[in-house]
Design a protein around this motif. Structure first.
Motif, PDB file in Angstrom:
ATOM      1  N   MET A 112      22.748  40.588  43.585  1.00  0.00           N
ATOM      2  CA  MET A 112      23.440  41.518  44.420  1.00  0.00           C
ATOM      3  C   MET A 112      24.561  42.417  43.355  1.00  0.00           C
ATOM      4  SD  MET A 112      24.867  43.624  46.788  1.00  0.00           S
ATOM      5  CE  MET A 112      24.385  43.119  48.369  1.00  0.00           C
ATOM      6  N   LEU A 113      24.091  43.491  43.466  1.00  0.00           N
ATOM      7  CA  LEU A 113      25.074  44.532  42.356  1.00  0.00           C
ATOM      8  C   LEU A 113      26.274  45.018  43.314  1.00  0.00           C
ATOM      9  CD1 LEU A 113      22.490  46.152  40.311  1.00  0.00           C
ATOM     10  CD2 LEU A 113      23.548  43.924  39.849  1.00  0.00           C
ATOM     11  N   THR A 114      27.351  45.604  42.599  1.00  0.00           N
ATOM     12  CA  THR A 114      28.352  46.453  43.350  1.00  0.00           C
ATOM     13  C   THR A 114      28.054  47.928  43.178  1.00  0.00           C
ATOM     14  OG1 THR A 114      29.910  46.207  41.333  1.00  0.00           O
ATOM     15  CG2 THR A 114      29.825  44.400  42.937  1.00  0.00           C
ATOM     16  N   LEU A 115      28.881  48.593  44.224  1.00  0.00           N
ATOM     17  CA  LEU A 115      29.031  50.164  44.168  1.00  0.00           C
ATOM     18  C   LEU A 115      30.379  50.142  44.388  1.00  0.00           C
ATOM     19  CD1 LEU A 115      26.151  50.903  46.521  1.00  0.00           C
ATOM     20  CD2 LEU A 115      26.224  51.730  44.430  1.00  0.00           C
ATOM     21  N   GLU A 116      30.755  51.292  43.643  1.00  0.00           N
ATOM     22  CA  GLU A 116      32.197  51.735  43.540  1.00  0.00           C
ATOM     23  C   GLU A 116      32.657  52.895  44.644  1.00  0.00           C
ATOM     24  OE1 GLU A 116      33.234  53.237  39.934  1.00  0.00           O
ATOM     25  OE2 GLU A 116      33.398  51.112  38.800  1.00  0.00           O
ATOM     26  N   TYR A 117      33.660  52.626  45.290  1.00  0.00           N
ATOM     27  CA  TYR A 117      33.952  53.737  46.277  1.00  0.00           C
ATOM     28  C   TYR A 117      34.452  55.005  45.645  1.00  0.00           C
ATOM     29  CZ  TYR A 117      35.325  50.206  50.074  1.00  0.00           C
ATOM     30  OH  TYR A 117      35.332  49.399  51.103  1.00  0.00           O
ATOM     31  N   SER A 118      34.008  56.141  46.177  1.00  0.00           N
ATOM     32  CA  SER A 118      34.338  57.488  45.497  1.00  0.00           C
ATOM     33  C   SER A 118      34.495  58.541  46.683  1.00  0.00           C
ATOM     34  CB  SER A 118      32.990  57.857  44.995  1.00  0.00           C
ATOM     35  OG  SER A 118      33.222  59.039  44.316  1.00  0.00           O
ATOM     36  N   ASP A 119      35.843  58.644  47.028  1.00  0.00           N
ATOM     37  CA  ASP A 119      36.058  59.835  47.998  1.00  0.00           C
ATOM     38  C   ASP A 119      35.347  61.060  47.726  1.00  0.00           C
ATOM     39  OD1 ASP A 119      37.623  57.971  49.281  1.00  0.00           O
ATOM     40  OD2 ASP A 119      39.418  58.493  48.206  1.00  0.00           O
ATOM     41  N   VAL A 120      35.309  61.456  46.197  1.00  0.00           N
ATOM     42  CA  VAL A 120      34.659  62.526  45.829  1.00  0.00           C
ATOM     43  C   VAL A 120      33.412  62.738  46.155  1.00  0.00           C
ATOM     44  CG1 VAL A 120      33.991  63.918  43.743  1.00  0.00           C
ATOM     45  CG2 VAL A 120      36.292  62.913  43.943  1.00  0.00           C
ATOM     46  N   LYS A 121      32.414  61.746  45.999  1.00  0.00           N
ATOM     47  CA  LYS A 121      31.047  61.643  46.309  1.00  0.00           C
ATOM     48  C   LYS A 121      30.794  61.834  47.969  1.00  0.00           C
ATOM     49  CE  LYS A 121      29.323  59.357  42.084  1.00  0.00           C
ATOM     50  NZ  LYS A 121      28.491  58.107  41.672  1.00  0.00           N
ATOM     51  N   SER A 122      31.697  60.914  48.674  1.00  0.00           N
ATOM     52  CA  SER A 122      31.568  61.008  50.068  1.00  0.00           C
ATOM     53  C   SER A 122      31.936  62.150  50.594  1.00  0.00           C
ATOM     54  CB  SER A 122      32.198  59.794  50.576  1.00  0.00           C
ATOM     55  OG  SER A 122      33.851  60.028  50.406  1.00  0.00           O
ATOM     56  N   LEU A 123      32.708  63.011  49.995  1.00  0.00           N
ATOM     57  CA  LEU A 123      33.044  64.186  50.626  1.00  0.00           C
ATOM     58  C   LEU A 123      32.013  65.285  50.240  1.00  0.00           C
ATOM     59  CD1 LEU A 123      35.219  65.974  52.294  1.00  0.00           C
ATOM     60  CD2 LEU A 123      36.520  66.339  50.126  1.00  0.00           C
ATOM     61  N   ARG A 124      31.486  65.205  49.235  1.00  0.00           N
ATOM     62  CA  ARG A 124      30.287  66.113  48.790  1.00  0.00           C
ATOM     63  C   ARG A 124      29.278  65.793  49.611  1.00  0.00           C
ATOM     64  NH1 ARG A 124      28.543  65.544  42.600  1.00  0.00           N
ATOM     65  NH2 ARG A 124      27.370  67.159  43.501  1.00  0.00           N
ATOM     66  N   PHE A 125      28.848  64.514  49.771  1.00  0.00           N
ATOM     67  CA  PHE A 125      27.908  64.019  50.915  1.00  0.00           C
ATOM     68  C   PHE A 125      28.143  64.766  52.166  1.00  0.00           C
ATOM     69  CE2 PHE A 125      26.266  60.928  54.028  1.00  0.00           C
ATOM     70  CZ  PHE A 125      24.935  61.442  54.034  1.00  0.00           C
ATOM     71  N   TYR A 126      29.290  64.781  52.964  1.00  0.00           N
ATOM     72  CA  TYR A 126      29.524  65.363  53.987  1.00  0.00           C
ATOM     73  C   TYR A 126      29.257  66.798  53.810  1.00  0.00           C
ATOM     74  CZ  TYR A 126      32.480  67.379  57.752  1.00  0.00           C
ATOM     75  OH  TYR A 126      32.714  68.227  58.692  1.00  0.00           O
ATOM     76  N   ASN A 127      29.885  67.459  52.744  1.00  0.00           N
ATOM     77  CA  ASN A 127      29.793  68.958  52.816  1.00  0.00           C
ATOM     78  C   ASN A 127      28.256  69.455  52.737  1.00  0.00           C
ATOM     79  OD1 ASN A 127      32.633  69.365  53.065  1.00  0.00           O
ATOM     80  ND2 ASN A 127      32.805  69.206  50.913  1.00  0.00           N
ATOM     81  N   GLU A 128      27.451  68.615  52.137  1.00  0.00           N
ATOM     82  CA  GLU A 128      26.038  68.731  52.137  1.00  0.00           C
ATOM     83  C   GLU A 128      25.188  68.870  53.300  1.00  0.00           C
ATOM     84  OE1 GLU A 128      22.315  69.548  50.238  1.00  0.00           O
ATOM     85  OE2 GLU A 128      24.170  69.714  49.383  1.00  0.00           O
ATOM     86  N   ILE A 129      25.517  67.884  54.304  1.00  0.00           N
ATOM     87  CA  ILE A 129      24.725  67.597  55.457  1.00  0.00           C
ATOM     88  C   ILE A 129      25.637  68.292  56.881  1.00  0.00           C
ATOM     89  CG2 ILE A 129      24.064  65.526  54.442  1.00  0.00           C
ATOM     90  CD1 ILE A 129      25.723  63.910  56.418  1.00  0.00           C
ATOM     91  N   LYS A 130      26.750  68.697  56.525  1.00  0.00           N
ATOM     92  CA  LYS A 130      27.467  69.061  57.724  1.00  0.00           C
ATOM     93  C   LYS A 130      26.831  70.133  58.789  1.00  0.00           C
ATOM     94  CE  LYS A 130      30.846  72.021  55.643  1.00  0.00           C
ATOM     95  NZ  LYS A 130      32.446  72.450  55.347  1.00  0.00           N
ATOM     96  N   ASN A 131      26.245  71.095  57.921  1.00  0.00           N
ATOM     97  CA  ASN A 131      25.568  72.164  58.541  1.00  0.00           C
ATOM     98  C   ASN A 131      24.315  71.635  59.451  1.00  0.00           C
ATOM     99  OD1 ASN A 131      27.476  73.884  57.743  1.00  0.00           O
ATOM    100  ND2 ASN A 131      26.256  74.549  55.804  1.00  0.00           N
ATOM    101  N   LYS A 132      23.757  70.649  58.732  1.00  0.00           N
ATOM    102  CA  LYS A 132      22.591  70.185  59.546  1.00  0.00           C
ATOM    103  C   LYS A 132      22.917  69.463  60.746  1.00  0.00           C
ATOM    104  CE  LYS A 132      20.122  68.919  55.191  1.00  0.00           C
ATOM    105  NZ  LYS A 132      19.438  68.062  54.414  1.00  0.00           N
ATOM    106  N   ILE A 133      24.155  69.213  61.131  1.00  0.00           N
ATOM    107  CA  ILE A 133      24.629  68.536  62.286  1.00  0.00           C
ATOM    108  C   ILE A 133      25.210  69.650  63.129  1.00  0.00           C
ATOM    109  CG2 ILE A 133      26.040  66.489  63.187  1.00  0.00           C
ATOM    110  CD1 ILE A 133      26.033  65.377  60.192  1.00  0.00           C
ATOM    111  N   SER A 134      25.739  70.443  62.932  1.00  0.00           N
ATOM    112  CA  SER A 134      26.592  71.394  63.733  1.00  0.00           C
ATOM    113  C   SER A 134      25.878  72.065  64.849  1.00  0.00           C
ATOM    114  CB  SER A 134      27.271  72.316  63.042  1.00  0.00           C
ATOM    115  OG  SER A 134      26.599  73.402  62.220  1.00  0.00           O
ATOM    116  N   GLY A 135      24.545  72.362  64.612  1.00  0.00           N
ATOM    117  CA  GLY A 135      23.619  72.955  65.546  1.00  0.00           C
ATOM    118  C   GLY A 135      23.513  72.040  66.859  1.00  0.00           C
TER     119      GLY A 135
END
Length: 310
Positions: free
Chosen positions: A1-24
């Motif tokens: 098992m490896l580790t992953l680092e928290y990233s508010d920057v990456k999570s927010l970029r992910f949200y901004n990328e997909i939010k338009n796919k959800i809004s409709g």
């Protein structure tokens, strides 16, 4: 098992990328499923908050929701599920709004964003991303650390999508992983990282890979044991006994007593320690870089043990 680092920057970029796919889809149900604000919270929430968030919101979506009753519903066949309108229709609506296959499953954006070269669970198979959404070749699969069937509101949560190889993702299936029972790559404590690979001789020419757990806390030991058992990692690594393990043992026992040590120290005159291990053994030796080369954690542990054998 490896580790992953928290990233508010990456999570927010992910949200901004997909939010338009959800809004409709949200508009289609007039907010009767979840609001845009709640969607954002679901996508960005940290692992320790995800279950509570799912439980808080699911009772708003499904009247008189009961988790035990819902898990019984999940065990029904498709025909029987369809007759259960209390859960069936609402779950269909949730799955339409937070549709993993449509929003994440066919896209390469998240894979590029996470940029993990090997499987987080086994560090054995490459999960390198090649191509993009217009030219799809290969990318990692995503293990829903909290099952998306049991927790339907978490199907596209950033910290719930763990880049994995196909083998580990299939092995995981719908096994019930929780923060107090299994290792989570975003939440591993120092004590939960205190495991290493070793070996023992089974006969004159064969050796088995073994797992050493040096954690001080019982709960850490149990998490490690559960994780390796449920993903069959002990069995998987034992299959490498006659491959990578044998090669390393040959270096130690078929040449001079301190051959590995001599090889490393000789090359270190011109190369960094990291470069030596990469050149000679094809591995990374820093924890943060383990994901870049298959079996880095495994080989580093074995090499360290061989260097200590006199």
């Amino acid at each position: 098992m490896l580790t992953l680092e928290y990233s508010d920057v990456k999570s927010l970029r992910f949200y901004n990328e997909i939010k338009n796919k959800i809004s409709g889809c949200i508009d289609k149900y007039n907010g009767s499923i979840v609001s845009p604000e709640e969607i954002k919270e679901i996508i960005l929430a940290n692992p320790e908050d995800l279950i509570n968030l799912n439980n808080q919101l699911i009772v708003q979506v499904i009247e008189d929701f009961d988790q035990n009753e819902f898990e019984t519903y999940l065990k029904l066949n498709k025909k029987s599920r369809a007759q259960n309108s209390k859960y069936h229709n609402k779950i269909k609506e949730i799955n339409e709004v937070l549709n993993y296959a449509r929003i994440v499953g066919s896209d390469y954006f998240l894979a590029d964003l996470l940029n993990q070269a090997t499987c987080i669970h086994c560090n054995r198979n490459y999960t390198i991303t090649i191509g993009n959404k217009n030219s799809k070749i290969v990318r990692p699969e995503y293990d829903h650390w909290f099952s998306k069937s049991k927790y339907p509101l978490l199907s596209i949560s950033f910290y719930n999508l763990i880049p994995s190889c196909s083998s580990c993702n299939k092995k995981r299936s719908n096994k019930n992983f929780q923060l107090d029972t299994h290792l989570n790559p975003y939440k591993m404590t120092d004590d939960e990282k205190k495991f290493s690979f070793s070996f023992r001789k089974t006969n004159f020419i064969e050796n088995n890979v073994i797992l050493k757990i040096n954690s001080k806390e019982d709960i850490s030991k149990q998490k490690i044991e559960n994780h390796f058992r449920d993903l069959c990692l002990n069995e998987i690594y034992n299959k490498h006994s006659n491959l990578e393990l044998r090669d390393l043992l040959d270096l130690r026992y078929k040449y001079s007593e301190n051959y590995i040590d001599l090889l490393i120290n000789t090359l270190k005159n011109n190369l960094s320690k990291e470069e030596v291990y990469r050149l000679v053994f094809g591995i990374e030796i820093n924890e943060i870089d383990f994901h870049k080369r298959p079996l880095s954690k495994f080989k580093k542990d074995i090499i360290n043990e061989l260097l200590n054998i006199k």
